[in-house]
Design a protein around this motif. Structure first.
Motif, mmCIF file in Angstrom:
data_model
loop_
_atom_site.group_PDB
_atom_site.id
_atom_site.type_symbol
_atom_site.label_atom_id
_atom_site.label_comp_id
_atom_site.label_asym_id
_atom_site.label_seq_id
_atom_site.Cartn_x
_atom_site.Cartn_y
_atom_site.Cartn_z
ATOM 1 N N ARG A 4 -14.945 32.345 -26.383
ATOM 2 C CA ARG A 4 -15.890 31.751 -25.444
ATOM 3 C C ARG A 4 -15.588 32.223 -24.024
ATOM 4 O O ARG A 4 -14.479 32.684 -23.735
ATOM 5 C CB ARG A 4 -15.827 30.235 -25.511
ATOM 6 N N GLU A 5 -16.588 32.087 -23.169
ATOM 7 C CA GLU A 5 -16.417 32.449 -21.769
ATOM 8 C C GLU A 5 -15.692 31.326 -21.031
ATOM 9 O O GLU A 5 -15.948 30.150 -21.255
ATOM 10 C CB GLU A 5 -17.774 32.703 -21.117
ATOM 11 N N ILE A 6 -14.783 31.710 -20.142
ATOM 12 C CA ILE A 6 -14.096 30.745 -19.282
ATOM 13 C C ILE A 6 -15.135 30.117 -18.356
ATOM 14 O O ILE A 6 -15.984 30.818 -17.795
ATOM 15 C CB ILE A 6 -13.007 31.460 -18.443
ATOM 16 N N GLN A 7 -15.082 28.813 -18.192
ATOM 17 C CA GLN A 7 -16.011 28.092 -17.324
ATOM 18 C C GLN A 7 -15.476 28.057 -15.891
ATOM 19 O O GLN A 7 -14.279 28.245 -15.653
ATOM 20 C CB GLN A 7 -16.212 26.671 -17.856
ATOM 21 N N LEU A 8 -16.373 27.830 -14.932
ATOM 22 C CA LEU A 8 -16.002 27.843 -13.512
ATOM 23 C C LEU A 8 -14.860 26.884 -13.190
ATOM 24 O O LEU A 8 -14.031 27.173 -12.327
ATOM 25 C CB LEU A 8 -17.216 27.518 -12.646
ATOM 26 N N HIS A 9 -14.809 25.733 -13.840
ATOM 27 C CA HIS A 9 -13.785 24.738 -13.539
ATOM 28 C C HIS A 9 -12.427 25.051 -14.193
ATOM 29 O O HIS A 9 -11.444 24.375 -13.925
ATOM 30 C CB HIS A 9 -14.252 23.342 -13.986
ATOM 31 N N GLU A 10 -12.362 26.088 -15.032
ATOM 32 C CA GLU A 10 -11.138 26.442 -15.734
ATOM 33 C C GLU A 10 -10.396 27.574 -15.026
ATOM 34 O O GLU A 10 -11.000 28.430 -14.401
ATOM 35 C CB GLU A 10 -11.449 26.937 -17.149
ATOM 36 N N ASP A 35 -16.652 38.663 -16.038
ATOM 37 C CA ASP A 35 -16.698 37.487 -16.897
ATOM 38 C C ASP A 35 -15.476 37.521 -17.809
ATOM 39 O O ASP A 35 -15.217 38.524 -18.476
ATOM 40 C CB ASP A 35 -17.971 37.481 -17.747
ATOM 41 N N CYS A 36 -14.753 36.416 -17.854
ATOM 42 C CA CYS A 36 -13.521 36.309 -18.631
ATOM 43 C C CYS A 36 -13.790 35.539 -19.916
ATOM 44 O O CYS A 36 -14.367 34.445 -19.881
ATOM 45 C CB CYS A 36 -12.457 35.604 -17.793
ATOM 46 N N TYR A 37 -13.379 36.115 -21.037
ATOM 47 C CA TYR A 37 -13.561 35.500 -22.351
ATOM 48 C C TYR A 37 -12.196 35.244 -22.973
ATOM 49 O O TYR A 37 -11.290 36.069 -22.848
ATOM 50 C CB TYR A 37 -14.382 36.413 -23.261
#
Length: 150
Positions: A4-10, A35-37
């Motif tokens: 999954r893609e890393i979310q902004l809050h992570e 984009d970080c996965y």
């Protein structure tokens, strides 16, 4: 396993990212533009990669890393294949990747996944890193560039 893609809050998994690229400055720079996965297994991140658009129709796959405890189990190939799928889905026509001349295992993996060597950036690691990098008993000096049409 779930990718999954890393979310902004992570926060991205810097420990893994720094395994593949020892420059915190360079890692931070491409995280900003890409984009970080992450690959999770049992709520633990064991793999990571970054996709960053470089020019119209082209994306670069950067910093594929697998936790030491999960290496040798096909996770790297799984991450590369996921990146290819996402790049195709997002409409990119070409995907590129670069690795060090000393990264023997990575060179084999990328070619098994359909990448072809397109260029050598001589002395890349000498120009961009303050201290010499050695891998597999080889001085890592040159960036081997590979690409694949999607």
């Amino acid at each position: 396993m779930n990718i999954r893609e890393i979310q902004l809050h992570e926060s991205p998994p810097m420990d893994l990212l720094l395994m593949a690229d020892p420059s915190q400055k360079l890692v931070a720079a491409y995280l900003e533009g890409g984009d970080c996965y992450v690959l999770e297994e049992k709520d633990q991140i064991i793999g990571v990669y970054v996709l960053i658009p470089t020019r119209t129709g082209t994306v670069e796959l950067i910093n594929i890393a697998v936790a030491e405890t999960a290496q040798g189990k096909g996770i790297g190939k799984l991450l590369v294949m996921d990146a290819l799928k996402r790049a195709r889905r997002d409409g990119f026509k070409i995907i590129e990747i670069g690795t060090g001349n000393s990264s023997i295992g990575q060179l084999a993996l990328y070619q098994k996944c359909g990448f072809r060597i397109t260029a050598i950036d001589r002395d890349f690691f000498i120009r961009h890193y303050d201290t010499p990098i050695y891998e597999n008993g080889i001085w890592c000096r040159d960036m081997i560039r590979l690409s694949q049409e999607l």
